[in-house]
Design a protein around this motif. Sequence first.
Motif, PDB file in Angstrom:
ATOM      1  N   ALA A  73       0.849  -1.197   0.000  1.00 16.63           N
ATOM      2  CA  ALA A  73       0.000   0.000   0.000  1.00 16.63           C
ATOM      3  C   ALA A  73       0.878   1.239   0.000  1.00 16.63           C
ATOM      4  O   ALA A  73       1.936   1.256   0.634  1.00 16.63           O
ATOM      5  N   ILE A  74       0.430   2.240  -0.731  1.00 18.18           N
ATOM      6  CA  ILE A  74       1.148   3.513  -0.745  1.00 18.18           C
ATOM      7  C   ILE A  74       0.160   4.644  -0.539  1.00 18.18           C
ATOM      8  O   ILE A  74      -0.907   4.685  -1.166  1.00 18.18           O
ATOM      9  N   VAL A  75       0.480   5.536   0.386  1.00 14.90           N
ATOM     10  CA  VAL A  75      -0.362   6.688   0.700  1.00 14.90           C
ATOM     11  C   VAL A  75       0.412   7.946   0.320  1.00 14.90           C
ATOM     12  O   VAL A  75       1.521   8.162   0.809  1.00 14.90           O
ATOM     13  N   LEU A  76      -0.171   8.773  -0.547  1.00 14.75           N
ATOM     14  CA  LEU A  76       0.477  10.009  -0.967  1.00 14.75           C
ATOM     15  C   LEU A  76      -0.119  11.199  -0.213  1.00 14.75           C
ATOM     16  O   LEU A  76      -1.352  11.333  -0.139  1.00 14.75           O
ATOM     17  N   CYS A  77       0.738  12.045   0.336  1.00 16.51           N
ATOM     18  CA  CYS A  77       0.322  13.221   1.105  1.00 16.51           C
ATOM     19  C   CYS A  77       1.053  14.451   0.578  1.00 16.51           C
ATOM     20  O   CYS A  77       2.166  14.340   0.060  1.00 16.51           O
ATOM     21  N   PRO A  78       0.472  15.641   0.741  1.00 17.79           N
ATOM     22  CA  PRO A  78       1.110  16.848   0.209  1.00 17.79           C
ATOM     23  C   PRO A  78       2.340  17.331   0.966  1.00 17.79           C
ATOM     24  O   PRO A  78       3.218  17.952   0.388  1.00 17.79           O
ATOM     25  N   THR A  79       2.423  17.081   2.266  1.00 14.98           N
ATOM     26  CA  THR A  79       3.508  17.639   3.067  1.00 14.98           C
ATOM     27  C   THR A  79       4.154  16.607   3.977  1.00 14.98           C
ATOM     28  O   THR A  79       3.568  15.564   4.283  1.00 14.98           O
ATOM     29  N   ARG A  80       5.357  16.950   4.399  1.00 16.95           N
ATOM     30  CA  ARG A  80       6.098  16.089   5.326  1.00 16.95           C
ATOM     31  C   ARG A  80       5.308  15.907   6.628  1.00 16.95           C
ATOM     32  O   ARG A  80       5.209  14.812   7.165  1.00 16.95           O
ATOM     33  N   LEU A 103       6.416   2.995   6.794  1.00 14.04           N
ATOM     34  CA  LEU A 103       7.511   3.942   6.625  1.00 14.04           C
ATOM     35  C   LEU A 103       7.023   5.236   5.994  1.00 14.04           C
ATOM     36  O   LEU A 103       6.295   5.218   4.994  1.00 14.04           O
ATOM     37  N   ALA A 104       7.420   6.365   6.573  1.00 20.17           N
ATOM     38  CA  ALA A 104       7.152   7.684   5.984  1.00 20.17           C
ATOM     39  C   ALA A 104       8.379   8.120   5.194  1.00 20.17           C
ATOM     40  O   ALA A 104       9.498   8.084   5.713  1.00 20.17           O
ATOM     41  N   VAL A 105       8.185   8.509   3.928  1.00 19.09           N
ATOM     42  CA  VAL A 105       9.297   8.993   3.104  1.00 19.09           C
ATOM     43  C   VAL A 105       8.963  10.392   2.601  1.00 19.09           C
ATOM     44  O   VAL A 105       7.877  10.638   2.091  1.00 19.09           O
ATOM     45  N   TYR A 106       9.911  11.307   2.743  1.00 20.73           N
ATOM     46  CA  TYR A 106       9.655  12.691   2.376  1.00 20.73           C
ATOM     47  C   TYR A 106      10.984  13.410   2.187  1.00 20.73           C
ATOM     48  O   TYR A 106      12.038  12.960   2.656  1.00 20.73           O
ATOM     49  N   GLY A 107      10.954  14.525   1.489  1.00 23.21           N
ATOM     50  CA  GLY A 107      12.150  15.321   1.278  1.00 23.21           C
ATOM     51  C   GLY A 107      12.565  16.048   2.531  1.00 23.21           C
ATOM     52  O   GLY A 107      11.770  16.218   3.459  1.00 23.21           O
ATOM     53  N   GLY A 108      13.811  16.478   2.567  1.00 25.22           N
ATOM     54  CA  GLY A 108      14.307  17.193   3.735  1.00 25.22           C
ATOM     55  C   GLY A 108      14.881  16.278   4.784  1.00 25.22           C
ATOM     56  O   GLY A 108      15.443  16.733   5.778  1.00 25.22           O
ATOM     57  N   GLN A 109      14.742  14.973   4.583  1.00 24.17           N
ATOM     58  CA  GLN A 109      15.321  13.989   5.496  1.00 24.17           C
ATOM     59  C   GLN A 109      16.367  13.195   4.711  1.00 24.17           C
ATOM     60  O   GLN A 109      16.157  12.905   3.531  1.00 24.17           O
ATOM     61  N   PRO A 110      17.493  12.827   5.317  1.00 18.88           N
ATOM     62  CA  PRO A 110      18.504  12.051   4.597  1.00 18.88           C
ATOM     63  C   PRO A 110      17.899  10.805   3.946  1.00 18.88           C
ATOM     64  O   PRO A 110      17.213  10.028   4.610  1.00 18.88           O
ATOM     65  N   ILE A 111      18.157  10.633   2.658  1.00 20.75           N
ATOM     66  CA  ILE A 111      17.520   9.545   1.924  1.00 20.75           C
ATOM     67  C   ILE A 111      18.104   8.179   2.287  1.00 20.75           C
ATOM     68  O   ILE A 111      17.450   7.145   2.131  1.00 20.75           O
ATOM     69  N   ARG A 131       9.352  12.613  -3.267  1.00 15.97           N
ATOM     70  CA  ARG A 131      10.276  11.655  -2.661  1.00 15.97           C
ATOM     71  C   ARG A 131       9.929  10.218  -3.071  1.00 15.97           C
ATOM     72  O   ARG A 131      10.826   9.387  -3.246  1.00 15.97           O
ATOM     73  N   VAL A 132       8.649   9.930  -3.241  1.00 13.77           N
ATOM     74  CA  VAL A 132       8.251   8.592  -3.705  1.00 13.77           C
ATOM     75  C   VAL A 132       8.840   8.322  -5.088  1.00 13.77           C
ATOM     76  O   VAL A 132       9.401   7.249  -5.357  1.00 13.77           O
ATOM     77  N   ASP A 274       8.750  28.344   1.907  1.00  9.40           N
ATOM     78  CA  ASP A 274      10.109  28.620   1.432  1.00  9.40           C
ATOM     79  C   ASP A 274      11.184  28.186   2.428  1.00  9.40           C
ATOM     80  O   ASP A 274      12.378  28.218   2.122  1.00  9.40           O
ATOM     81  N   MET A 275      10.764  27.785   3.610  1.00  6.81           N
ATOM     82  CA  MET A 275      11.726  27.379   4.631  1.00  6.81           C
ATOM     83  C   MET A 275      12.212  25.958   4.361  1.00  6.81           C
ATOM     84  O   MET A 275      11.473  25.126   3.854  1.00  6.81           O
ATOM     85  N   ALA A 276      13.460  25.680   4.715  1.00  5.87           N
ATOM     86  CA  ALA A 276      14.002  24.324   4.589  1.00  5.87           C
ATOM     87  C   ALA A 276      13.227  23.375   5.498  1.00  5.87           C
ATOM     88  O   ALA A 276      12.756  23.771   6.569  1.00  5.87           O
ATOM     89  N   GLN A 277      13.101  22.119   5.053  1.00  2.00           N
ATOM     90  CA  GLN A 277      12.305  21.152   5.813  1.00  2.00           C
ATOM     91  C   GLN A 277      12.834  20.971   7.231  1.00  2.00           C
ATOM     92  O   GLN A 277      12.063  20.859   8.189  1.00  2.00           O
ATOM     93  N   LYS A 278      14.146  20.965   7.374  1.00  5.31           N
ATOM     94  CA  LYS A 278      14.736  20.791   8.705  1.00  5.31           C
ATOM     95  C   LYS A 278      14.321  21.925   9.631  1.00  5.31           C
ATOM     96  O   LYS A 278      14.024  21.711  10.810  1.00  5.31           O
ATOM     97  N   THR A 279      14.286  23.151   9.085  1.00  3.86           N
ATOM     98  CA  THR A 279      13.876  24.314   9.872  1.00  3.86           C
ATOM     99  C   THR A 279      12.405  24.222  10.250  1.00  3.86           C
ATOM    100  O   THR A 279      12.015  24.524  11.385  1.00  3.86           O
ATOM    101  N   ARG A 280      11.570  23.803   9.287  1.00  3.18           N
ATOM    102  CA  ARG A 280      10.135  23.655   9.561  1.00  3.18           C
ATOM    103  C   ARG A 280       9.891  22.626  10.662  1.00  3.18           C
ATOM    104  O   ARG A 280       9.060  22.829  11.553  1.00  3.18           O
ATOM    105  N   ASP A 281      10.634  21.519  10.612  1.00  3.27           N
ATOM    106  CA  ASP A 281      10.492  20.478  11.639  1.00  3.27           C
ATOM    107  C   ASP A 281      10.850  21.024  13.022  1.00  3.27           C
ATOM    108  O   ASP A 281      10.151  20.775  14.008  1.00  3.27           O
ATOM    109  N   LYS A 282      11.929  21.789  13.066  1.00  2.00           N
ATOM    110  CA  LYS A 282      12.387  22.353  14.344  1.00  2.00           C
ATOM    111  C   LYS A 282      11.348  23.320  14.915  1.00  2.00           C
ATOM    112  O   LYS A 282      11.043  23.295  16.114  1.00  2.00           O
ATOM    113  N   VAL A 283      10.806  24.176  14.039  1.00  2.00           N
ATOM    114  CA  VAL A 283       9.791  25.140  14.467  1.00  2.00           C
ATOM    115  C   VAL A 283       8.548  24.421  14.997  1.00  2.00           C
ATOM    116  O   VAL A 283       8.010  24.770  16.051  1.00  2.00           O
TER     117      VAL A 283
END
Length: 427
Positions: A73-80, A103-111, A131-132, A274-283
Amino acid sequence: MMNFEDFNISANILKAIGDMGFKKPTPIQKMAIPMALKSLDITAQAQTGSGKTLAFAVPILENIFIPDKSPQAIVLCPTRELCVQVADEIAKTGKYIKKLKVLAVYGGQPIGKQIRVLKKGVHIVVGTPGRVIDHIERDNLDLTGVEYVVLDEADEMLDMGFREDIEFILKNATFKRQTLLFSATMPEEIKKIAKNYQNNPKFIKIKNKSENIPKITQYSFKTNPKHKFDDLCKLIEAYDIKSALVFCNTKRGVDFVFKNLKKMDYSSEALHGDMAQKTRDKVMNKFRNGNIAYLVATDVASRGLDISNLDFIVNYDVPQNSDDYIHRIGRTARAGKSGFAFTLVSPQDEYSFGNIKSRNKTVIVERNIPSEAEIENIKNKKILTKVKQSINEEDFDKYLKIIKDNSTEDMTVEEIAAGLLKMMREN
């Protein structure tokens, strides 16, 4: 009234649902779960917070074949943020299914980490379209055995430019695929995807959060663009807003409000696309943990956010449409709790805000921005209310004696009380 036990689902899933605190299925769950269990394709119009994750998680988990470690099964979502949230809820729903891998796969995380987990074997993949596709093209993800594809918040994915990515994934997942599509709105593009990639889908439409809206107290405040930020600060002071999610329509607006809140010594952060994913996660982690009080965000950045115990939503800018309004205010009053939604309405926004009110048919009470005098009065009353409560507590008499013993003709009991109030207000 229907219960989860009325569905033809296994005991271990029922037990997990009970652990999660869900007692009665929501309208989307009542309609979607039985259809999905019959292997029917579904196109469902339902808002964020309607319970749709469980609506597709249950049918998928019922049919997962654990010995097969390839993606089923694969679930597609718009955001991390939504990927993480959906993957977590699926895992919780299937926590009594031994050896289940989600497993969640998304950009901004080491592949690399995602690749290692995929190589070991995963039953359900939840990911952002980009990322998929990245994993597909690197031969890390094989869709040959995928039997279930879910498009979650499909309209948002289209708004973010993911149409070609979605179609690429659907074309690659062709083996007896059951496709479940969930969207807050039904624009023509969504209907085209349903027509081209679903097999005689059953259509479900759930009314706009009709169960949650009555629990949200909604106020609108007329404002002038020149005084808009000052009016926001007045609302924070007058309504004692300790924490809030503040929505702006643009990145520029987010930056303006955030920077000015910081200047006023309000604990705040910004969140936009426009913020980097790592920054968004931290916020987001700082806001969830209560380390910041005010999160100023755009709609795109906030899509899929699930923040518990959030009492206030403030629309600094009037949303673009009624669906965005419902999405925004739905960030509060989660899981049956109550909340407040405030909207600042400038003269140029009155027409569009009128449309939002008529479309949603909910009660939005118009109030005036409190004056400085009213704010002072409110603050004084709050302190005096606490004082009155303390009078009824034990050991009050000894404090009363101290005040009386220190009162004189030059300093009365009333003057001492006034002095104490002044000290509390100034500290």
